[in-house]
Scaffold this motif. Structure first.
Motif, mmCIF file in Angstrom:
data_model
loop_
_atom_site.group_PDB
_atom_site.id
_atom_site.type_symbol
_atom_site.label_atom_id
_atom_site.label_comp_id
_atom_site.label_asym_id
_atom_site.label_seq_id
_atom_site.Cartn_x
_atom_site.Cartn_y
_atom_site.Cartn_z
ATOM 1 N N UNK A 150 18.510 4.026 27.585
ATOM 2 C CA UNK A 150 17.297 3.918 28.400
ATOM 3 C C UNK A 150 17.521 2.963 29.567
ATOM 4 N N UNK A 151 18.421 3.381 30.459
ATOM 5 C CA UNK A 151 18.804 2.593 31.622
ATOM 6 C C UNK A 151 18.448 3.344 32.894
ATOM 7 N N UNK A 152 17.962 2.607 33.876
ATOM 8 C CA UNK A 152 17.657 3.159 35.196
ATOM 9 C C UNK A 152 18.387 2.330 36.241
ATOM 10 N N UNK A 153 19.096 3.002 37.141
ATOM 11 C CA UNK A 153 19.715 2.302 38.267
ATOM 12 C C UNK A 153 18.689 2.243 39.391
ATOM 13 N N UNK A 154 18.258 1.048 39.732
ATOM 14 C CA UNK A 154 17.218 0.879 40.738
ATOM 15 C C UNK A 154 17.705 1.322 42.115
ATOM 16 N N UNK A 155 16.770 1.797 42.923
ATOM 17 C CA UNK A 155 17.013 2.119 44.324
ATOM 18 C C UNK A 155 15.936 1.419 45.153
ATOM 19 N N UNK A 156 16.263 1.098 46.375
ATOM 20 C CA UNK A 156 15.266 0.507 47.261
ATOM 21 C C UNK A 156 14.041 1.407 47.350
ATOM 22 N N UNK A 157 12.865 0.811 47.267
ATOM 23 C CA UNK A 157 11.574 1.477 47.345
ATOM 24 C C UNK A 157 11.228 2.262 46.078
ATOM 25 N N UNK A 158 11.896 1.965 44.988
ATOM 26 C CA UNK A 158 11.559 2.599 43.713
ATOM 27 C C UNK A 158 10.401 1.858 43.059
ATOM 28 N N UNK A 159 9.471 2.620 42.502
ATOM 29 C CA UNK A 159 8.353 2.070 41.739
ATOM 30 C C UNK A 159 8.576 2.406 40.269
ATOM 31 N N UNK A 160 8.532 1.417 39.419
ATOM 32 C CA UNK A 160 8.737 1.620 37.988
ATOM 33 C C UNK A 160 7.479 1.156 37.259
ATOM 34 N N UNK A 161 6.602 2.071 36.882
ATOM 35 C CA UNK A 161 5.363 1.672 36.203
ATOM 36 C C UNK A 161 5.628 1.279 34.761
ATOM 37 N N UNK A 162 4.812 0.375 34.244
ATOM 38 C CA UNK A 162 4.871 0.047 32.820
ATOM 39 C C UNK A 162 3.433 -0.024 32.291
ATOM 40 N N UNK A 163 2.804 1.147 32.131
ATOM 41 C CA UNK A 163 1.418 1.179 31.647
ATOM 42 C C UNK A 163 1.295 0.541 30.279
ATOM 43 N N UNK A 164 0.140 -0.029 30.041
ATOM 44 C CA UNK A 164 -0.108 -0.688 28.763
ATOM 45 C C UNK A 164 -0.167 0.357 27.656
ATOM 46 N N UNK A 165 0.675 0.182 26.652
ATOM 47 C CA UNK A 165 0.670 1.102 25.526
ATOM 48 C C UNK A 165 -0.546 0.861 24.652
ATOM 49 N N UNK A 166 -1.034 1.892 23.969
ATOM 50 C CA UNK A 166 -2.151 1.679 23.045
ATOM 51 C C UNK A 166 -1.764 0.638 22.003
ATOM 52 N N UNK A 167 -2.653 -0.289 21.680
ATOM 53 C CA UNK A 167 -2.315 -1.318 20.692
ATOM 54 C C UNK A 167 -2.107 -0.734 19.326
ATOM 55 N N UNK A 168 -1.146 -1.278 18.615
ATOM 56 C CA UNK A 168 -0.888 -0.820 17.252
ATOM 57 C C UNK A 168 -1.769 -1.580 16.271
ATOM 58 N N UNK A 169 -2.491 -0.843 15.448
ATOM 59 C CA UNK A 169 -3.341 -1.482 14.478
ATOM 60 C C UNK A 169 -2.512 -2.004 13.305
ATOM 61 N N UNK A 170 -3.031 -3.023 12.654
ATOM 62 C CA UNK A 170 -2.356 -3.543 11.486
ATOM 63 C C UNK A 170 -2.382 -2.492 10.394
ATOM 64 N N UNK A 171 -1.346 -2.475 9.563
ATOM 65 C CA UNK A 171 -1.297 -1.508 8.477
ATOM 66 C C UNK A 171 -2.511 -1.665 7.598
ATOM 67 N N UNK A 172 -3.096 -0.518 7.243
ATOM 68 C CA UNK A 172 -4.259 -0.552 6.365
ATOM 69 C C UNK A 172 -5.555 -0.691 7.123
ATOM 70 N N UNK A 173 -5.469 -0.849 8.473
ATOM 71 C CA UNK A 173 -6.707 -1.003 9.238
ATOM 72 C C UNK A 173 -7.203 0.332 9.708
#
Length: 310
Positions: free
Chosen positions: A287-310
């Motif tokens: 899971x590697x990306x070689x960056x380029x000038x003017x590249x946008x790399x989003x990192x949206x917030x993942x859904x939170x993981x609930x505790x087991x049994x919740x």
């Protein structure tokens, strides 16, 4: 939801090329703009990226080699010209204070912005704010050089169905947060019964270093590791001699640190195609990306993981 992305403003190392500006990296995250290592021409790169410079709230200089800081003065003057009213926090190795001052006051201008300096004398937590913590380690580059880690605060997430089931709503939710438990539906309800903790994400920035334990330490379990890869393995001797990493070594750091995504940058001008770095690194860390000038790399917030049994 506020913008969450890594914007690559430049990817070159010491010598810029026709297609690569000196390095500079902007992380837009939860209403903050973290700018790392503004090299020469960074102000102009903001124009090409269609981003207004006043988004910058914090500037980080890993070390004072020119390709990592020559754009600092012009960025500060641009923010001054734009009459930003928020403080501009600047983080840098304390031993480079004289270089910071020279860059900040290298020309004549009337300074109106409020610059807050954070010279870093030792590794550890540099700042602990309401929304983020900032951590620093010293890397192995022959001069004082800092690797950074930005971590957002953990957040408590509520299960609305469970709250409703207990008849907890409105002011009662606030009371539950403040007291940790309340009497509801005929019994005592603890906050952990109706909620869980979402761990805050981290982004690590490792620019200019030889392979070292500190690079792995600062990157542990990061969502993104932005890492230099100045050379390929075919030029490993140059990497060692110049205190830099190869793409393979950057991938080994990512693998040992268990990061989610590796973003490579800071390429030597001898290489015309950054894809060769991606190919080499992916043999070790897919899971590697070689960056380029003017590249946008989003990192949206993942859904939170609930505790087991919740």
């Amino acid at each position: 939801m506020s913008v969450r992305d890594l914007v690559i403003l430049g990817t070159s190392s010491q010598q810029p090329t026709r297609f690569r500006n000196h390095g500079a990296y902007l992380i837009r995250w939860n209403d903050e703009g973290f700018l790392f290592d503004p090299g020469e021409g960074t102000q102009r790169q903001f124009i090409f990226a269609n981003i207004a410079p006043p988004v910058v709230t914090r500037i980080f200089v890993s070390h004072f080699h020119g390709d990592h800081c020559l754009g600092l003065g012009s960025i500060l003057m641009r923010l001054n010209l734009d009459q930003v009213t928020h403080p501009i926090h600047c983080y840098y190795p304390a031993s480079g204070k004289k270089f910071f001052d020279r860059l900040r006051y290298g020309t004549i201008y009337h300074e109106h912005i409020h610059v807050v300096e954070h010279p870093v004398y030792k590794e550890g937590i540099v700042e602990e704010g309401d929304n983020f913590s900032i951590e620093a380690v010293f890397l192995d580059h022959g001069v004082d050089n800092i690797g950074w880690r930005i971590t957002e605060k953990d957040q408590r997430k509520f299960d609305n169905a469970k709250l409703k089931g207990f008849g907890i709503q409105g002011p009662l939710v606030r009371k539950l947060i403040e007291e940790g438990s309340i009497d509801a539906d005929g019994r005592k309800v603890n906050i952990d019964e109706v909620s869980w903790i979402r761990k805050g994400d981290s982004i690590a920035v490792v620019i200019d270093t030889k392979m070292c334990a500190e690079a792995i330490e600062i990157s542990k379990d990061a969502l993104i590791l932005l890492c230099e890869s100045t050379y390929l393995e075919t030029e490993r001797d140059l990497a060692e001699r110049n205190n830099h990493l190869t793409a393979k070594q950057a991938a080994e750091i990512a693998k040992k640190a268990n990061v989610k995504k590796l973003v490579l940058t800071h390429y030597s001008a001898r290489y015309l195609d950054e894809k060769v770095f991606e190919t080499e690194a992916r043999e070790v860390f897919p899971n590697t990306v070689a960056a380029k000038d003017m590249m946008y790399i989003p990192f949206p917030k993942n859904p939170p993981e609930k505790k087991s049994g919740s």
